[in-house]
Design a protein around this motif. Structure first.
Motif, PDB file in Angstrom:
ATOM      1  N   ILE A  42      50.088  40.671  40.019  1.00 35.09           N
ATOM      2  CA  ILE A  42      49.779  39.632  39.034  1.00 35.09           C
ATOM      3  C   ILE A  42      48.943  40.181  37.883  1.00 35.09           C
ATOM      4  O   ILE A  42      48.333  39.425  37.143  1.00 35.09           O
ATOM      5  CB  ILE A  42      49.038  38.441  39.704  1.00 35.09           C
ATOM      6  CG1 ILE A  42      47.783  38.941  40.406  1.00 35.09           C
ATOM      7  CG2 ILE A  42      49.922  37.685  40.659  1.00 35.09           C
ATOM      8  CD1 ILE A  42      46.879  37.821  40.872  1.00 35.09           C
TER       9      ILE A  42
ATOM     10  N   VAL B  13      48.538  42.737  45.800  1.00 33.72           N
ATOM     11  CA  VAL B  13      48.641  41.420  45.173  1.00 33.72           C
ATOM     12  C   VAL B  13      48.068  41.452  43.756  1.00 33.72           C
ATOM     13  O   VAL B  13      48.679  40.934  42.811  1.00 33.72           O
ATOM     14  CB  VAL B  13      47.920  40.355  46.036  1.00 33.72           C
ATOM     15  CG1 VAL B  13      47.811  39.040  45.276  1.00 33.72           C
ATOM     16  CG2 VAL B  13      48.674  40.136  47.334  1.00 33.72           C
TER      17      VAL B  13
ATOM     18  N   THR C  42      39.880  36.641  55.758  1.00 32.98           N
ATOM     19  CA  THR C  42      39.966  35.569  56.745  1.00 32.98           C
ATOM     20  C   THR C  42      41.129  35.813  57.698  1.00 32.98           C
ATOM     21  O   THR C  42      41.003  35.605  58.912  1.00 32.98           O
ATOM     22  CB  THR C  42      40.128  34.209  56.041  1.00 32.98           C
ATOM     23  OG1 THR C  42      39.175  34.146  54.993  1.00 32.98           O
ATOM     24  CG2 THR C  42      39.911  33.066  56.994  1.00 32.98           C
TER      25      THR C  42
ATOM     26  N   LEU D 206      49.133  38.711  34.373  1.00 30.39           N
ATOM     27  CA  LEU D 206      48.773  37.309  34.188  1.00 30.39           C
ATOM     28  C   LEU D 206      47.265  37.116  34.140  1.00 30.39           C
ATOM     29  O   LEU D 206      46.779  36.019  33.866  1.00 30.39           O
ATOM     30  CB  LEU D 206      49.328  36.467  35.344  1.00 30.39           C
ATOM     31  CG  LEU D 206      50.832  36.544  35.571  1.00 30.39           C
ATOM     32  CD1 LEU D 206      51.200  35.844  36.858  1.00 30.39           C
ATOM     33  CD2 LEU D 206      51.554  35.905  34.394  1.00 30.39           C
ATOM     34  N   LEU D 207      46.523  38.191  34.443  1.00 32.64           N
ATOM     35  CA  LEU D 207      45.074  38.052  34.547  1.00 32.64           C
ATOM     36  C   LEU D 207      44.435  37.820  33.181  1.00 32.64           C
ATOM     37  O   LEU D 207      44.824  38.449  32.199  1.00 32.64           O
ATOM     38  CB  LEU D 207      44.468  39.316  35.164  1.00 32.64           C
ATOM     39  CG  LEU D 207      44.719  39.523  36.652  1.00 32.64           C
ATOM     40  CD1 LEU D 207      44.191  40.884  37.071  1.00 32.64           C
ATOM     41  CD2 LEU D 207      44.059  38.430  37.452  1.00 32.64           C
ATOM     42  N   LYS D 208      43.474  36.901  33.138  1.00 39.35           N
ATOM     43  CA  LYS D 208      42.676  36.728  31.927  1.00 39.35           C
ATOM     44  C   LYS D 208      41.342  37.435  32.169  1.00 39.35           C
ATOM     45  O   LYS D 208      40.781  37.341  33.268  1.00 39.35           O
ATOM     46  CB  LYS D 208      42.426  35.242  31.685  1.00 39.35           C
ATOM     47  CG  LYS D 208      43.678  34.485  31.309  1.00 39.35           C
ATOM     48  CD  LYS D 208      43.291  33.160  30.684  1.00 39.35           C
ATOM     49  CE  LYS D 208      44.510  32.456  30.133  1.00 39.35           C
ATOM     50  NZ  LYS D 208      45.411  31.993  31.218  1.00 39.35           N
TER      51      LYS D 208
ATOM     52  N   LEU E 248      39.116  35.613  45.322  1.00 40.15           N
ATOM     53  CA  LEU E 248      40.000  34.692  46.034  1.00 40.15           C
ATOM     54  C   LEU E 248      40.990  35.472  46.900  1.00 40.15           C
ATOM     55  O   LEU E 248      41.183  35.176  48.086  1.00 40.15           O
ATOM     56  CB  LEU E 248      40.757  33.864  44.992  1.00 40.15           C
ATOM     57  CG  LEU E 248      41.361  32.543  45.414  1.00 40.15           C
ATOM     58  CD1 LEU E 248      40.258  31.614  45.844  1.00 40.15           C
ATOM     59  CD2 LEU E 248      42.126  31.940  44.244  1.00 40.15           C
ATOM     60  N   THR E 249      41.601  36.498  46.300  1.00 38.02           N
ATOM     61  CA  THR E 249      42.580  37.312  47.023  1.00 38.02           C
ATOM     62  C   THR E 249      41.922  38.003  48.224  1.00 38.02           C
ATOM     63  O   THR E 249      42.435  37.971  49.343  1.00 38.02           O
ATOM     64  CB  THR E 249      43.153  38.388  46.084  1.00 38.02           C
ATOM     65  OG1 THR E 249      43.395  37.798  44.823  1.00 38.02           O
ATOM     66  CG2 THR E 249      44.411  38.976  46.635  1.00 38.02           C
TER      67      THR E 249
ATOM     68  N   LEU F 144      38.498  35.596  33.845  1.00 38.30           N
ATOM     69  CA  LEU F 144      38.728  34.957  35.145  1.00 38.30           C
ATOM     70  C   LEU F 144      39.155  35.959  36.209  1.00 38.30           C
ATOM     71  O   LEU F 144      39.470  35.586  37.327  1.00 38.30           O
ATOM     72  CB  LEU F 144      39.808  33.871  35.019  1.00 38.30           C
ATOM     73  CG  LEU F 144      39.376  32.610  34.284  1.00 38.30           C
ATOM     74  CD1 LEU F 144      40.545  31.664  34.124  1.00 38.30           C
ATOM     75  CD2 LEU F 144      38.247  31.924  35.016  1.00 38.30           C
TER      76      LEU F 144
ATOM     77  N   THR G  96      40.970  35.678  51.117  1.00 37.04           N
ATOM     78  CA  THR G  96      42.120  35.256  51.910  1.00 37.04           C
ATOM     79  C   THR G  96      42.463  36.302  52.966  1.00 37.04           C
ATOM     80  O   THR G  96      42.602  35.987  54.152  1.00 37.04           O
ATOM     81  CB  THR G  96      43.340  35.057  51.003  1.00 37.04           C
ATOM     82  OG1 THR G  96      42.966  34.186  49.950  1.00 37.04           O
ATOM     83  CG2 THR G  96      44.500  34.480  51.762  1.00 37.04           C
ATOM     84  N   PHE G  97      42.572  37.568  52.537  1.00 38.12           N
ATOM     85  CA  PHE G  97      42.984  38.596  53.494  1.00 38.12           C
ATOM     86  C   PHE G  97      41.896  38.890  54.517  1.00 38.12           C
ATOM     87  O   PHE G  97      42.192  39.202  55.671  1.00 38.12           O
ATOM     88  CB  PHE G  97      43.432  39.857  52.753  1.00 38.12           C
ATOM     89  CG  PHE G  97      44.726  39.656  52.040  1.00 38.12           C
ATOM     90  CD1 PHE G  97      45.886  39.408  52.768  1.00 38.12           C
ATOM     91  CD2 PHE G  97      44.792  39.658  50.658  1.00 38.12           C
ATOM     92  CE1 PHE G  97      47.091  39.176  52.127  1.00 38.12           C
ATOM     93  CE2 PHE G  97      45.985  39.428  50.011  1.00 38.12           C
ATOM     94  CZ  PHE G  97      47.140  39.197  50.740  1.00 38.12           C
TER      95      PHE G  97
ATOM     96  N   VAL H 139      37.184  36.126  39.634  1.00 37.44           N
ATOM     97  CA  VAL H 139      37.457  34.976  40.514  1.00 37.44           C
ATOM     98  C   VAL H 139      38.756  35.220  41.285  1.00 37.44           C
ATOM     99  O   VAL H 139      38.832  34.993  42.497  1.00 37.44           O
ATOM    100  CB  VAL H 139      37.586  33.679  39.692  1.00 37.44           C
ATOM    101  CG1 VAL H 139      37.833  32.503  40.597  1.00 37.44           C
ATOM    102  CG2 VAL H 139      36.351  33.463  38.861  1.00 37.44           C
ATOM    103  N   VAL H 140      39.769  35.711  40.565  1.00 33.27           N
ATOM    104  CA  VAL H 140      41.063  35.965  41.206  1.00 33.27           C
ATOM    105  C   VAL H 140      40.920  37.056  42.272  1.00 33.27           C
ATOM    106  O   VAL H 140      41.426  36.923  43.389  1.00 33.27           O
ATOM    107  CB  VAL H 140      42.120  36.349  40.156  1.00 33.27           C
ATOM    108  CG1 VAL H 140      43.419  36.766  40.823  1.00 33.27           C
ATOM    109  CG2 VAL H 140      42.360  35.188  39.220  1.00 33.27           C
TER     110      VAL H 140
END
Lengths: 223, 203
Positions: free
Chosen positions: B62, B58, B84, B65-67, B77-78, B70, B81-82, B73-74
């Protein structure tokens, strides 16, 4: 004068654009979109797996109930004949020194006749809580089985409370007297052998049983 | 960005030359906490493989698109999610194991191996390379976990995968199954790995 005002206008519009670009919501658009996307993905996982996980928790208890009431050999006999016990989960509230304590109790019947009871209870062990199931006969006169659902006792010592070898000495113990843990070989009816090096864990289990039995003795028979 | 390792290089590096546990010393929490039996170690390694692979793919998707400010944080978050998803899957299909592993599955979120691979590889390279990097690193992690778990389970309980391998007369070294056993085993294994690699360098 006119030139000046025009200049101010153009710097004004570009600074608005700058401000929009620096706005934290615009900066974080990817984070927000991902959060939305992942959030909904997790919600669908929870929706599809949640009921199964709940069932696992309930089954863990229900699976054990027949054996705790009947004992392994009699259970095999019943299963061979394709007979099945009816299990009815219920909650029993006990008033204890003005404090309400509630127990999850599983009433097992066969053709309407009470075969026995299984009580879910927990208490402090050597490390963390010990959660267990205890089987009792229909008149709460003796223990018919013991199963440890959850424990965090010392591996190799205290966690031997889960072994069948140790648990089976509780079977057929009368509930008339409190269970006592002894270190040098149990011989009296209400005595339990301690696990070597884990007297506290052994004592915790017996105490949890003693408390639950005293609390429920009158309650279950009259109810 | 010149000279980025290729997919094969990434895969091989993860197993031994850049082993996440023995070489990078990352993700030591599960290494010490759940290696007193093989089954738990293998389940943990499988969960980490799942999370690392998905997070790497993932992140790589992306990456443009990464800054910079930030990106962490991305990544988090990723990964969360996996993790969980892995946790719920275990609770639904391997209920007993999920109880044994307890908090250590949710703790994969803060496992540095994964965030390190997102940062070092997946946020810079293509999906294919990121995927093979994840597999290599996971294999290295699984090797490290199972090598420690094998020693601890055999010495601590005389069993391997819950089957008896040492004679019943073996006096179980209880300390190996307890937390100190994890530190002892890990220390000795690490010393051995360093000794072997320093010998190799000399030759």
């Amino acid at each position: 004068m006119m030139m000046e005002s025009k200049d101010r206008e153009s710097t004004g519009s570009s600074s608005i654009l700058e401000r929009i670009k620096k706005n934290s919501l615009v900066q974080g658009w990817l984070v927000l979109i991902l959060a939305l996307f992942f959030g909904s993905a997790l919600a669908s996982v929870q929706l599809s797996l949640g009921p199964k996980i709940e069932m696992n928790k309930l089954n863990e208890t229900l699976d054990k109930v027949p054996e705790l009431v009947l004992g392994a050999s009699q259970l095999d006999e019943m299963e061979a004949k394709n007979q099945k016990l009816d299990i009815e989960p219920m909650t029993v509230n006990v008033d204890k020194n003005n404090k309400k304590v509630s127990y999850n109790v599983y009433k097992t019947t066969y053709n309407g006749k009470i075969i026995g009871w299984v009580v879910k209870t927990k208490g402090q062990g050597y490390a963390g809580n010990i959660e267990l199931l205890v089987g009792l006969d229909s008149g709460i006169e003796s223990i018919t089985g013991l199963f440890i659902l959850d424990q965090k006792e010392t591996p190799g010592l205290g966690n031997k409370i889960v072994t069948e070898k140790w648990r089976k000495q509780f079977i057929n113990k009368p509930t008339k007297n409190q269970l006592i843990v002894v270190k040098d070989g149990a011989d009296a009816l209400n005595e339990i052998d301690a696990i070597t090096g884990a007297t506290i864990s052994s004592r915790s289990v017996s105490n949890i049983l003693n408390i639950a039995i005293t609390d429920l003795k009158g309650q279950l028979i009259s109810g | 960005m010149a000279d980025q390792p290729t997919a094969t290089e990434r895969f091989i590096q993860g197993i031994l030359p850049e082993n996440p546990v023995y070489r990078q010393m990352l993700g030591l929490c599960p290494v010490l906490a759940i290696t007193n039996n093989m089954k738990a170690a293998i389940t943990m390694a499988a969960s980490v493989t799942f999370v690392l692979f998905c997070a790497n793919v993932v992140t790589s998707l992306i990456r443009n698109l990464l800054k910079p400010h930030l990106r962490i944080v991305v990544f988090t978050l990723t990964i969360a999610t996996f993790v969980t998803i892995a946790d719920r899957l275990l609770a639904a299909y391997l209920y007993q194991m999920s109880k044994t592993l307890g908090p250590y599955i949710p703790l994969i979120i803060v496992n540095c191996i994964i965030i390190c691979r997102c940062e070092v590889c997946a946020s810079k390279q293509s999906i294919f390379i990121a995927g093979s990097d994840a597999l290599g690193q996971s294999l290295g992690f699984a090797l490290a976990l199972s090598s420690i778990a094998a020693v601890r389970e055999i010495l601590g309980t005389g069993m391997f995968f819950e089957l008896r391998v040492l004679p019943a007369a073996w006096p179980d070294w209880v300390i190996m199954a307890l937390p100190p056993g994890a530190f002892l085993t890990f220390g000795v294994m690490l010393a051995a790995v360093n000794w072997i690699s320093s010998k190799k360098e000399k030759n």
